[in-house]
Structure formats: C-alpha cells, structure tokens
Design a protein around this motif. Structure first.
Motif, PDB file in Angstrom:
ATOM      1  N   LEU A   1     -39.525 -24.485 -29.205  1.00  0.00           N
ATOM      2  CA  LEU A   1     -40.911 -24.026 -29.272  1.00  0.00           C
ATOM      3  C   LEU A   1     -41.277 -23.510 -30.661  1.00  0.00           C
ATOM      4  N   SER A   2     -40.556 -23.940 -31.688  1.00  0.00           N
ATOM      5  CA  SER A   2     -40.835 -23.454 -33.043  1.00  0.00           C
ATOM      6  C   SER A   2     -40.440 -24.510 -34.082  1.00  0.00           C
ATOM      7  N   ASN A   3     -40.589 -24.116 -35.357  1.00  0.00           N
ATOM      8  CA  ASN A   3     -40.195 -24.979 -36.477  1.00  0.00           C
ATOM      9  C   ASN A   3     -40.882 -26.343 -36.457  1.00  0.00           C
ATOM     10  N   PHE A   4     -42.171 -26.337 -36.102  1.00  0.00           N
ATOM     11  CA  PHE A   4     -42.919 -27.592 -36.117  1.00  0.00           C
ATOM     12  C   PHE A   4     -43.296 -27.953 -37.558  1.00  0.00           C
ATOM     13  N   LYS A   5     -43.516 -29.240 -37.809  1.00  0.00           N
ATOM     14  CA  LYS A   5     -43.846 -29.700 -39.165  1.00  0.00           C
ATOM     15  C   LYS A   5     -45.167 -29.107 -39.638  1.00  0.00           C
ATOM     16  N   GLU A   6     -46.155 -29.090 -38.728  1.00  0.00           N
ATOM     17  CA  GLU A   6     -47.431 -28.472 -39.062  1.00  0.00           C
ATOM     18  C   GLU A   6     -47.368 -26.986 -38.707  1.00  0.00           C
ATOM     19  N   LYS A   7     -47.920 -26.147 -39.576  1.00  0.00           N
ATOM     20  CA  LYS A   7     -47.871 -24.714 -39.338  1.00  0.00           C
ATOM     21  C   LYS A   7     -48.597 -24.365 -38.042  1.00  0.00           C
ATOM     22  N   SER A   8     -47.917 -23.602 -37.220  1.00  0.00           N
ATOM     23  CA  SER A   8     -48.461 -23.253 -35.909  1.00  0.00           C
ATOM     24  C   SER A   8     -48.449 -21.741 -35.728  1.00  0.00           C
ATOM     25  N   ASN A   9     -49.093 -21.297 -34.652  1.00  0.00           N
ATOM     26  CA  ASN A   9     -49.094 -19.884 -34.293  1.00  0.00           C
ATOM     27  C   ASN A   9     -48.700 -19.790 -32.821  1.00  0.00           C
ATOM     28  N   ILE A  10     -47.391 -19.698 -32.591  1.00  0.00           N
ATOM     29  CA  ILE A  10     -46.856 -19.685 -31.231  1.00  0.00           C
ATOM     30  C   ILE A  10     -46.477 -18.250 -30.863  1.00  0.00           C
ATOM     31  N   ARG A  11     -47.054 -17.740 -29.784  1.00  0.00           N
ATOM     32  CA  ARG A  11     -46.749 -16.401 -29.295  1.00  0.00           C
ATOM     33  C   ARG A  11     -46.206 -16.526 -27.872  1.00  0.00           C
ATOM     34  N   ILE A  12     -45.021 -15.985 -27.651  1.00  0.00           N
ATOM     35  CA  ILE A  12     -44.336 -16.159 -26.368  1.00  0.00           C
ATOM     36  C   ILE A  12     -44.048 -14.787 -25.751  1.00  0.00           C
ATOM     37  N   ILE A  13     -44.458 -14.616 -24.503  1.00  0.00           N
ATOM     38  CA  ILE A  13     -44.103 -13.429 -23.723  1.00  0.00           C
ATOM     39  C   ILE A  13     -43.046 -13.848 -22.710  1.00  0.00           C
ATOM     40  N   VAL A  14     -41.942 -13.124 -22.683  1.00  0.00           N
ATOM     41  CA  VAL A  14     -40.857 -13.412 -21.737  1.00  0.00           C
ATOM     42  C   VAL A  14     -40.690 -12.213 -20.807  1.00  0.00           C
ATOM     43  N   THR A  15     -40.681 -12.444 -19.497  1.00  0.00           N
ATOM     44  CA  THR A  15     -40.350 -11.366 -18.561  1.00  0.00           C
ATOM     45  C   THR A  15     -38.940 -11.600 -18.029  1.00  0.00           C
ATOM     46  N   THR A  16     -38.176 -10.545 -17.962  1.00  0.00           N
ATOM     47  CA  THR A  16     -36.780 -10.643 -17.514  1.00  0.00           C
ATOM     48  C   THR A  16     -36.332  -9.315 -16.945  1.00  0.00           C
ATOM     49  N   ARG A  17     -35.272  -9.342 -16.169  1.00  0.00           N
ATOM     50  CA  ARG A  17     -34.780  -8.122 -15.540  1.00  0.00           C
ATOM     51  C   ARG A  17     -33.744  -7.386 -16.370  1.00  0.00           C
ATOM     52  N   THR A  18     -33.162  -8.043 -17.340  1.00  0.00           N
ATOM     53  CA  THR A  18     -32.050  -7.418 -18.043  1.00  0.00           C
ATOM     54  C   THR A  18     -32.321  -7.276 -19.528  1.00  0.00           C
ATOM     55  N   GLU A  19     -31.798  -6.198 -20.074  1.00  0.00           N
ATOM     56  CA  GLU A  19     -31.939  -5.950 -21.505  1.00  0.00           C
ATOM     57  C   GLU A  19     -31.157  -6.975 -22.316  1.00  0.00           C
ATOM     58  N   GLU A  20     -30.057  -7.491 -21.741  1.00  0.00           N
ATOM     59  CA  GLU A  20     -29.256  -8.501 -22.438  1.00  0.00           C
ATOM     60  C   GLU A  20     -30.086  -9.752 -22.719  1.00  0.00           C
ATOM     61  N   VAL A  21     -30.772 -10.256 -21.705  1.00  0.00           N
ATOM     62  CA  VAL A  21     -31.626 -11.429 -21.901  1.00  0.00           C
ATOM     63  C   VAL A  21     -32.720 -11.111 -22.910  1.00  0.00           C
ATOM     64  N   ALA A  22     -33.331  -9.941 -22.757  1.00  0.00           N
ATOM     65  CA  ALA A  22     -34.421  -9.548 -23.650  1.00  0.00           C
ATOM     66  C   ALA A  22     -33.954  -9.502 -25.100  1.00  0.00           C
ATOM     67  N   SER A  23     -32.777  -8.943 -25.337  1.00  0.00           N
ATOM     68  CA  SER A  23     -32.256  -8.830 -26.701  1.00  0.00           C
ATOM     69  C   SER A  23     -31.890 -10.187 -27.281  1.00  0.00           C
ATOM     70  N   ASN A  24     -31.382 -11.076 -26.429  1.00  0.00           N
ATOM     71  CA  ASN A  24     -30.930 -12.384 -26.908  1.00  0.00           C
ATOM     72  C   ASN A  24     -32.076 -13.339 -27.220  1.00  0.00           C
ATOM     73  N   ILE A  25     -33.240 -13.130 -26.603  1.00  0.00           N
ATOM     74  CA  ILE A  25     -34.329 -14.081 -26.805  1.00  0.00           C
ATOM     75  C   ILE A  25     -35.423 -13.534 -27.707  1.00  0.00           C
ATOM     76  N   GLY A  26     -35.556 -12.216 -27.808  1.00  0.00           N
ATOM     77  CA  GLY A  26     -36.683 -11.627 -28.518  1.00  0.00           C
ATOM     78  C   GLY A  26     -36.589 -11.730 -30.034  1.00  0.00           C
ATOM     79  N   THR A  27     -37.754 -11.816 -30.681  1.00  0.00           N
ATOM     80  CA  THR A  27     -37.810 -11.718 -32.139  1.00  0.00           C
ATOM     81  C   THR A  27     -38.324 -10.347 -32.561  1.00  0.00           C
ATOM     82  N   VAL A  28     -38.698  -9.523 -31.552  1.00  0.00           N
ATOM     83  CA  VAL A  28     -39.096  -8.138 -31.788  1.00  0.00           C
ATOM     84  C   VAL A  28     -38.316  -7.262 -30.810  1.00  0.00           C
ATOM     85  N   THR A  29     -38.402  -5.958 -30.979  1.00  0.00           N
ATOM     86  CA  THR A  29     -37.712  -5.039 -30.070  1.00  0.00           C
ATOM     87  C   THR A  29     -38.217  -5.238 -28.644  1.00  0.00           C
ATOM     88  N   PRO A  30     -37.317  -5.429 -27.668  1.00  0.00           N
ATOM     89  CA  PRO A  30     -37.745  -5.636 -26.285  1.00  0.00           C
ATOM     90  C   PRO A  30     -38.572  -4.465 -25.763  1.00  0.00           C
TER      91      PRO A  30
END
Length: 520
Positions: A279-308
């Motif tokens: 969902l990133s690194n496209f050839k044309e500049k994009s603005n992709i914003r992703i919200i992820v809901t999860t039950r565990t801090e481990e998943v949140a930490s592994n996928i997030g680009t900001v503090t969970p």
C-alpha cells in the motif's frame, strides 16, 4: 500435579505434559525394566490422535455442553496417567518396589489407563471435530464482519479520541504513507472510533475511502482485492499477489486515500511489512492514510508508522447513557418502577467499567425485565447469566489466539480476587513454581525471562494492566516490583475458562476434578 489448577479449556496443556512424561527418562525406564512398551506406545498414539482435534474441541466446548463433558473426561484421564507416573517415579527413587511387584502393579494400571483413554478417544467421532481447526471458524468470522456504516444513536463520547486520530491523519503531509494503529481489548470501541473518523466531514478531502474487515485469517490477496473492488475496479484475473499489487499501484498511485483495516490479528512483522509495502512506494506521489484496529500492542507496534493509540475506557456517565439506550425501550417512562430501575441501572452501568459493548449487551438483556431480574444482575457477577452471549465470546477470540502455556498463565490469574493488585515478580515466580513455564520453551532464556515475556504479552493485549500509570513509576520501582491488576471483565473471562474446577473452601480457593477428587 500442578497442572490440575486449570479448567477443561486447557486440556491441550495437560495432554502435552502427559506426552512429555511418556518420553521422559522415567517413561523410558518403565519401558526398559518391565517390557511395557506396547501399552506406552498405544497411549502415546492415542494422545496424538486426540491432540489433532483438540483445538476445535476446546473452541466448541464454550457453547456445547456435550463437548465440554468429553473434554473433562479426557482431561481427567490425562491427570490419572500423569499422577501414576509421578507415583511410580517417587516409589522407584525410594526403592519401594521389587521388580516383580512393580511390573505387576504398573502393568495393571497402565492397561487400565490405556483402555480408558482409548474409549474416550473413540467418542470423538460422534462430534465430527475438524482436524487442526483454526481457533476461529469461518462462521464466527462472518458474524464479526464490519462495515463503515454507523448508527450515531448508539455512540456516546469519543469526541476527543476522534479528534486525536484526525489530527494524526492530517499531520506530516510529506509522508506518503501513514499507518495509525488503534489498540485495546475486545469490546472497548476500536471499530466504533474508526467508523467515527471514517465518516467525519474532514475526511471528505480524500479522493478515495476504503473499509476492509481483515479478520484473524490474514490474507494479503484478499485485502488487496477488497480495496480494488471498492474503488470500482474488476478483480477478475487477479490470481496472484503480484497482479493484485500492480492493480493497487494503478488505482492508488497519484491519489489520496483513507484506508481502514479493521480487526487485524496478524503479528508477524514480515507479513505486516508486506502489507505496508503493498500500500505504499507507488511511482506517482500519493497520500495514503491507514487506520488499523487491533487487540494487541504487538500488532500495533509492528504495523504502525506512528506511536500506537491505546483506546481507554468510557466514563461511567457514558456507559450509563449507552445502557439506557438499549434497556429503556418505548414505554419505559410509563413504568411505575422507573425511579427504582434508574438507580439499579446506574449501578450496573458502573460495573461495566467503561466497556461500551458490556453496557450495550447488559442493557439489551434487561430490556422489559422485572426489577428483581435487574437486581440479580447488579448483585451477582455480571457474566454469570445469559449476558455472556455478546461480550465473553468476543473476548474469548483473543484468548484462543494465545499459545497453550500463555492460556495457562492467564487463567491462573483468576485465583486472585477481583480488584486485587498482583505483584509482577511474585506472579512470575508462582507460574514457575507451578510448572506453567516449561524450560523446553526457551533453550537460551531463563524461566524468569520467559515469565516476563508472558506478562508483557498479557499487558500488550490489555489482559493485564498496571495498577498505576507508568508515568508515576519512580526510580525505585524495578520492572518486576510493579503492581498489576485485571479489568473485571477480563477476570470474568479467566474465571470462565476454569469452568467448574474452581471452588471455595473456608473462604479460600481450591480445585477439584470432575470425579470429585481434590488436586493440588
């Protein structure tokens, strides 16, 4: 046997312990000295057959009493075999058996155990268990599917939380892909918060908005195809991940898009990294914003680009508002007992401890019920009755994802009274002394370190929490000197998986097997 302090839902751990003893030094000694290899191998093979269907059996035992009883019989048989090995090991070490007496006694007991276990194992066929079944089946997953549609009448509070997420989404516009994880235990309102953000007027600036229900079955192709289909592009012919990835590049490249990935369970960093890359690194500049809901801090930490973002509980007032909306249907204002129900309902809402799903489930259950039935809920453990229909199964999905020994350690926490503060270091030592952390789990880790990892996992799932904010921790506090506690609903979950094994003796907890034998 230390493992006897757990309920029928942990039969998998008990059977693993018996299998370990069969292959242990004492097991090999029994085979060698008394030529009982055939009986030992038969027991081992039977255990293997049963273990192949155990995950499905444990999952179904929650709602099928016949399966529950079968697991209890199986577990009791495993206990007896384990106890027999312990007894013979003790007597052999003390030289209390002559060779002939030992062979006769052991032979009779082992044959009896083998026949009993084989009979119980044969009964499995009447339940049509699935082999190596996933802990959450397709039917359960379909029930839990979500959409972006929102019923604002059933939502209270969360304005601050919504504004926090919107602010994050609007921040750092130079970053092409931003992933914001929202985490917290089941029923706390993660999906509702994501819906509030998704439908906020400020989100209309995005070229595209997409909502994907991910589920415990993580499938990159499915996620990609879901996004593509919602952008109104055909998915026919997209037969592999490369094709899906190419199509996403064409659809999202050069555009702004808000994507919600709801209910993500996958914790493997490399799988989550593949998702981010898709969902990133496209050839044309994009603005992709992703919200992820999860039950565990481990998943949140592994996928997030900001503090969970950890979602906190609602206030008692907000829980009371939700409860009233569900419980007080039309005609309530005409009831003569309105004032009485108001007071009882407020007390019940406070018991929900800020969990919106709990407030809604209880309110729905008590609609049009009598004052006496309301009092019964207020004065008893909240989940002793039919109110488990909605809330506990949701929490149990998290429980099913645990490893067997983590299930064991979590369930043990229910022996502490509700509201009790638990010393972190003492809890780990109790797990170790009870044999809940086998040394085979970590060749290069101490038992204490494995125990610390278990505590951290439970903290990350919000199944344990610190008794005071970590910001108030002083320099004198070491990691294992800190105090832990459990939310009452999580305590109810831990208690529920112990089944009927837990009872009280002189005000203290004890444990019993289904045949009435006390075990310690």
């Amino acid at each position: 046997m230390a493992l006897a302090v757990v309920g029928e839902a942990l039969a998998s751990v008990v059977l693993k312990e018996v299998s370990r003893k069969l292959g242990s030094a004492i097991g090999q000694q029994i085979k060698a000295r008394w030529n009982l290899e055939r009986d030992m191998e038969d027991i081992k093979n039977t255990l293997g057959i049963v273990q192949a269907v155990l995950r499905d059996a444990e999952r179904r035992s929650v709602r099928e009493e016949a399966v529950n009883l079968w697991l209890k019989m199986l577990k009791d048989a495993a206990y007896d075999i384990s106890d027999m090995f312990d007894e013979f090991e003790d007597k052999l070490s003390k030289g209390k058996f002559s060779s002939s007496v030992a062979k006769l006694t052991m032979g009779k007991k082992l044959k009896s155990m083998r026949e009993k276990l084989a009979k119980i194992a044969a009964q499995r066929t009447q339940f049509s268990f699935k082999l190596d079944a996933c802990s959450t089946d397709q039917e359960e997953i379909k029930k839990r599917q979500t959409t972006s549609k929102i019923n604002r009448a059933t939502i209270v509070g969360r304005q601050k939380e919504k504004d926090d997420i919107v602010t994050l989404l609007k921040s750092d516009e130079e970053q092409e892909t931003l992933v914001i994880p929202i985490f917290g235990f089941g029923g706390i309102g993660k999906t509702t918060l994501a819906k509030l953000v998704f439908n906020d007027d400020r989100m209309q600036d995005f070229d595209l908005r997409v909502w994907v229900y991910v589920s415990p079955h993580f499938d990159l192709e499915m996620i990609g195809k879901s996004i593509i289909s919602q952008i109104k592009q055909p998915v026919e012919g997209l037969d592999d991940l490369q094709s899906v990835s190419n199509c996403l590049e064409e659809a999202l490249g050069g555009r702004s898009c808000l994507i919600v990935l709801d209910d993500v369970w996958e914790s493997n960093f490399f799988q989550l990294d593949k998702l981010r890359l898709m969902l990133s690194n496209f050839k044309e500049k994009s603005n992709i914003r992703i919200i992820v809901t999860t039950r565990t801090e481990e998943v949140a930490s592994n996928i997030g680009t900001v503090t969970p973002y950890k979602l906190k509980a609602l206030s008692d007032d907000h829980c009371w508002t939700l409860f009233k909306h569900m419980a007080f249907q039309s005609g309530f204002s005409c009831r003569e007992d309105k004032n009485v129900l108001d007071k009882i309902g407020w007390d019940i809402a406070k018991k929900c401890q800020g969990v919106p799903m709990a407030a809604q489930a209880l309110g729905f259950m008590l609609r049009n019920k009598s004052v006496e039935e309301w009092k019964k809920v207020r004065d008893s453990d909240i989940w002793d009755g039919s109110s488990t229909t909605d809330m506990l199964p949701s929490l149990k999905l998290s429980y099913y994802q645990m490893t067997d020994y983590l299930k064991l350690c979590f369930s043990y926490c229910s022996v502490f009274p509700k509201g009790c503060e638990i010393h972190r270091g003492d809890l780990i030592q109790q797990w170790i002394s009870l044999g809940f952390i086998p040394s085979s789990l970590g060749e290069h880790l101490t038992l204490e370190k494995i125990g610390e990892n278990y505590v951290n996992e439970l903290l990350g799932m919000s199944f344990l929490q610190y008794s005071r904010p970590t910001s108030l921790v002083t320099k004198e506090d070491t990691n294992n000197s800190m105090l832990l506690s459990m939310h009452d609903l999580i305590h109810d979950l831990a208690r529920s998986v112990l089944g009927d094994e837990l009872f009280f003796v002189d005000g203290k907890k004890g444990y019993t097997s289904t045949n009435g034998n006390h075990r310690a």
